[in-house]
Design an enzyme around this catalytic site. Structure first.
Site, short mmCIF file in Angstrom:
data_model
loop_
_atom_site.label_atom_id
_atom_site.label_comp_id
_atom_site.label_asym_id
_atom_site.label_seq_id
_atom_site.Cartn_x
_atom_site.Cartn_y
_atom_site.Cartn_z
N TYR A 11 36.36 48.48 41.64
CA TYR A 11 37.46 47.93 42.44
C TYR A 11 38.58 48.93 42.63
CZ TYR A 11 35.51 43.24 42.34
OH TYR A 11 34.72 42.14 42.54
N ASN A 87 35.32 51.34 33.62
CA ASN A 87 35.90 50.11 33.11
C ASN A 87 36.39 50.27 31.67
OD1 ASN A 87 33.15 50.53 33.47
ND2 ASN A 87 32.58 48.45 32.93
N PRO A 89 37.15 47.40 29.24
CA PRO A 89 37.29 45.98 28.87
C PRO A 89 37.99 45.83 27.51
CG PRO A 89 35.03 46.72 28.54
CD PRO A 89 35.77 47.87 29.15
N ALA A 160 46.80 45.99 44.20
CA ALA A 160 46.37 44.64 43.86
C ALA A 160 45.17 44.31 44.72
CB ALA A 160 47.50 43.64 44.09
N LEU A 217 51.03 49.65 31.75
CA LEU A 217 50.94 48.44 30.93
C LEU A 217 52.21 47.61 31.09
CD1 LEU A 217 49.42 49.77 27.56
CD2 LEU A 217 48.26 48.52 29.38
N PHE A 222 55.26 42.89 32.90
CA PHE A 222 56.43 42.30 33.57
C PHE A 222 55.99 41.32 34.67
CE2 PHE A 222 60.52 44.84 32.82
CZ PHE A 222 60.12 45.30 31.58
N CYS A 272 43.32 42.53 35.14
CA CYS A 272 44.34 43.38 34.52
C CYS A 272 45.33 42.67 33.61
CB CYS A 272 45.13 44.10 35.60
SG CYS A 272 44.14 45.28 36.48
N PHE A 334 40.03 34.60 41.59
CA PHE A 334 41.30 34.56 40.84
C PHE A 334 42.51 34.60 41.77
CE2 PHE A 334 43.46 38.73 40.61
CZ PHE A 334 42.52 39.56 41.22
N ARG A 447 47.83 25.40 43.59
CA ARG A 447 48.42 26.57 44.25
C ARG A 447 49.53 26.21 45.23
NH1 ARG A 447 47.00 31.65 42.22
NH2 ARG A 447 44.92 31.50 41.35
C1 UDX Z 1 47.63 43.20 39.46
C2 UDX Z 1 48.91 43.96 39.83
O1 UDX Z 1 49.62 43.24 40.86
C3 UDX Z 1 48.57 45.36 40.31
O2 UDX Z 1 49.76 46.09 40.57
C4 UDX Z 1 47.75 46.05 39.25
O3 UDX Z 1 47.37 47.34 39.70
C5 UDX Z 1 46.52 45.24 38.88
O4 UDX Z 1 46.90 43.93 38.50
P1 UDX Z 1 45.76 41.90 40.83
O5 UDX Z 1 45.33 41.40 39.49
O6 UDX Z 1 44.73 42.49 41.72
O7 UDX Z 1 46.88 43.04 40.65
O8 UDX Z 1 46.45 40.72 41.65
P2 UDX Z 1 47.90 40.05 41.66
O9 UDX Z 1 48.28 39.84 43.07
O10 UDX Z 1 48.88 40.76 40.83
O11 UDX Z 1 47.64 38.62 41.05
C6 UDX Z 1 47.30 38.41 39.70
C7 UDX Z 1 47.22 36.93 39.39
O12 UDX Z 1 48.51 36.34 39.41
C8 UDX Z 1 46.39 36.12 40.40
O13 UDX Z 1 45.61 35.18 39.71
C9 UDX Z 1 47.43 35.45 41.25
O14 UDX Z 1 46.97 34.28 41.85
C10 UDX Z 1 48.51 35.18 40.23
N1 UDX Z 1 49.85 35.01 40.82
C11 UDX Z 1 50.44 36.04 41.49
C12 UDX Z 1 50.53 33.80 40.67
O15 UDX Z 1 50.03 32.87 40.05
N2 UDX Z 1 51.79 33.68 41.21
C13 UDX Z 1 52.40 34.69 41.88
O16 UDX Z 1 53.55 34.51 42.32
C14 UDX Z 1 51.71 35.91 42.02
P1 ADP Z 2 37.84 48.73 37.87
O1 ADP Z 2 38.25 47.33 38.24
O2 ADP Z 2 38.75 49.35 36.84
O3 ADP Z 2 37.61 49.63 39.03
P2 ADP Z 2 34.99 48.24 37.60
O4 ADP Z 2 34.32 47.54 36.47
O5 ADP Z 2 35.05 47.59 38.93
O6 ADP Z 2 36.46 48.60 37.07
O7 ADP Z 2 34.33 49.68 37.82
C1 ADP Z 2 34.04 50.58 36.83
C2 ADP Z 2 32.75 51.32 37.21
O8 ADP Z 2 32.58 52.44 36.32
C3 ADP Z 2 31.47 50.51 37.10
O9 ADP Z 2 30.82 50.48 38.36
C4 ADP Z 2 30.61 51.26 36.04
O10 ADP Z 2 29.24 51.27 36.35
C5 ADP Z 2 31.19 52.66 36.12
N1 ADP Z 2 30.97 53.49 34.92
C6 ADP Z 2 31.22 53.16 33.64
N2 ADP Z 2 30.92 54.21 32.82
C7 ADP Z 2 30.49 55.22 33.60
C8 ADP Z 2 30.05 56.57 33.35
N3 ADP Z 2 30.03 57.07 32.12
N4 ADP Z 2 29.67 57.32 34.41
C9 ADP Z 2 29.72 56.81 35.67
N5 ADP Z 2 30.13 55.56 35.97
C10 ADP Z 2 30.52 54.77 34.96
#
Ligand code: UDX
Ligand code: ADP
Ligand code: UDX
EC number: 1.1.1.22
Length: 480
Positions: A11, A87, A89, A160, A217, A222, A272, A334, A447
């Site tokens: 992603y 990734n 996790p 995001a 982080l 925040f 995240c 989500f 929502r």
């Molecule tokens: C987040 C951060 O926004 C982004 O900067 C970071 O790089 C990764 O994490 P993301 O998780 O993709 O991005 O989506 P985001 O729009 O932040 O929404 C996160 C969650 O909060 C969603 O479930 C969303 O529905 C919820 N949310 C967001 C609310 O419930 N209320 C709000 O006002 C905003």
């Molecule tokens: P993010 O949301 O942080 O982008 P994802 O889980 O969507 O995380 O993507 C992480 C990708 O990294 C996965 O497609 C996984 O297969 C890949 N990956 C993990 N370890 C390695 C590695 N050692 N070499 C190449 N690709 C890797």
């Protein structure tokens, strides 16, 4: 020609590299991944992730200066700048289980870089990692260096999902952290030059390594905290007759607070927020700061509370039982405009309702049936008590069906739960839906997307998060 290689075609890596390729025609970008199906999808017409605007960019650049490949080692060896976007996790076992980030993928990527490199490299941390990961990576690379020089940079991604392309085109800021040595500063400038192709210079912030790592982080903590704050207020609004939308609006008008990210919801999800906060909590605990750890833990606790509060509201409104009742679930992702379900509130809400023996008919615009079934049968990890909770039993699995549209999902249902704010849910023909449902017909809007007044005119009993309650709901108080 500068060559960039990104390890991890997920992603973050996929969209980020696509935009770099688009904005920097003079740079060759290779995105590599160990997952063969994932790379095959990136090379097909059906990209592995749904993100508005992404298809066009990939089509435009793929095969020119953007390549997706499983030849990880070859592209790493050839690159000048290596982004690591694998990734990270949360650890599910061992030391720090439930909180600490699992750096297995990161470490193996670092060792591979050390193995195959034959020229100096800039290694960029793109995935969110615990503070001081750069130092650990530096050590792995230095101890296996064979005379090659590595510079580690931290360049966290703030995009995001659902708005990734927009965010990448016009970032609020690009953050680059590096060593405060001449070589470190040179590496920072090299990466800055890449972004300077489209990002105004005053939006590119440079810091030391640890500040960059911690800022990511902190930013997510925040943001999540704002949502937990507004969600906590939503509970108080329901109890007092205040309206959370009015409160959010009034609060957000204070320029010191600002209007964004104040929408009450059934709970935040995504890959995240929870992961990064747990990670922050763990780092605080490791550094002897339990009070700080507890402060941030509370953000997740309120989020969990919001999800269970929603389930309780559904069950208590429907005469304290949903056993054998069909409930339509509208939205499983989500948030809107993504097919991602990682940590989606829908998983906990659905499991809560299944626990009360409801029959669920689930509809989402982007999430596949396979994904929904996988999510609902996955073991849930309890961050507060690192034990594995029971997965959905085969009997419960039978109580879940996946519908192709909202009308089918709602047909014959006793209640509807809106869990994702897809635009489509604002303009459904609710009269038609009402006519096809059991009576009394309930709608629980997690929502605040529907016009509750209009729906009440049709005959629905409506619950909207943080809004004054119908007399029906007041008479059936939810047990928190
Ligand atoms: C987040 C951060 O926004 C982004 O900067 C970071 O790089 C990764 O994490 P993301 O998780 O993709 O991005 O989506 P985001 O729009 O932040 O929404 C996160 C969650 O909060 C969603 O479930 C969303 O529905 C919820 N949310 C967001 C609310 O419930 N209320 C709000 O006002 C905003
Ligand atoms: P993010 O949301 O942080 O982008 P994802 O889980 O969507 O995380 O993507 C992480 C990708 O990294 C996965 O497609 C996984 O297969 C890949 N990956 C993990 N370890 C390695 C590695 N050692 N070499 C190449 N690709 C890797
Ligand atoms: C506050 C609100 O700002 C105001 O809107 C409300 O009407 C009354 O309460 P006040 O207490 O006068 O106003 O001052 P404020 O500027 O908000 O500062 C409050 C405290 O927070 C001070 O001790 C200040 O030093 C501290 N503060 C403020 C910080 O420690 N850091 C900051 O970034 C801002």
């Amino acid at each position: 020609m500068v060559k960039i290689c990104c390890i991890g075609a997920g992603y973050v890596g996929g969209p980020t590299m696509a935009v770099i390729a688009l904005k920097c025609p003079a740079i060759e970008v290779a995105v590599v991944d160990i997952s063969v199906p994932r790379i095959a999808a990136w090379n097909s017409d059906q990209l592995p992730i749904y993100e508005p605007g992404l298809d066009e960019i990939v089509k435009q650049c793929r095969g020119k200066n953007l390549f997706f490949s499983t030849a990880v080692e070859k592209h790493v060896a050839e690159a000048d700048i290596i982004f690591v976007s694998v990734n990270t996790p949360t650890k599910t076992r061992g030391l720090g289980a439930g909180k600490a980030a699992d750096l297995t993928y990161w470490e193996s990527a670092a060792r591979m870089i050390a193995d195959v490199s034959k020229s100096d490299k800039i290694v960029v941390e793109k995935s969110t990692v615990p503070v001081k990961t750069a130092e650990a990576i530096e050590k792995i690379l230095a101890h296996n260096s064979k005379g090659i020089k590595y510079q580690i940079l931290s360049n966290p991604e703030f995009l995001a999902e659902g708005t990734a392309i927009e965010d990448l085109f016009k970032p609020d800021r690009v953050l680059i952290g590096g060593r405060e040595t001449p070589d470190g500063q040179k590496a920072i400038q090299a990466l800055k030059a890449v972004y300077a192709n489209w990002v105004p210079e005053d939006r590119i912030i440079t810091t030391n390594l640890w500040s960059a790592e911690l800022s990511k982080l902190a930013a997510n903590a925040f943001l999540a905290q704002r949502i937990s704050s507004v969600n906590a207020m939503s509970a108080l609004c329901e109890a007092t007759g205040a309206n959370i939308s009015e409160v959010s609006h009034a609060v957000g008008k204070d320029t010191r607070i600002g209007p964004k990210f104040l929408n009450a919801s059934v709970g935040f999800g995504g890959s995240c927020f929870q992961k990064d906060i747990l990670n922050l909590v763990y780092i605080c605990e490791c550094n002897g700061l339990p009070e700080v750890a507890d402060y941030w833990k509370q953000v997740i606790k309120v989020n969990d509370y919001q999800k269970s509060r929603f389930v309780n509201r559904v069950v208590s409104s429907m005469f304290n039982t949903v056993s054998g009742k069909k409930i339509a679930i509208l939205g499983f992702a989500f948030k809107k405009d993504t097919g991602d379900t990682r940590e989606t509130a829908a998983i906990d809400v659905c499991n809560g309702l299944l626990g009360d023996k409801a029959h669920l008919s689930i509809y989402d615009l982007q999430v596949t049936e396979e994904q929904i079934r996988r999510d609902l049968s996955m073991k849930k990890f309890d961050w507060d008590h690192p034990i594995h909770l029971q997965p959905m039993s085969p009997a419960a699995a039978k109580e879940v069906s996946v519908a192709w549209d909202a009308y089918e999902a709602a047909k014959g249902a006793h209640g509807i739960c809106i869990l994702t704010e897809w635009d489509e849910f604002k303009t459904l023909d609710y009269k038609k839906i009402y006519d096809s449902m059991q009576k009394p017909a309930f709608l629980f809007d997690g929502r605040n997307v529907v016009d509750a007044g209009k729906l009440r005119e049709i005959g629905f009993i409506v619950y909207s998060i943080g809004k004054p309650l119908d007399s029906w709901l007041k008479d059936m108080p939810a047990v928190a």
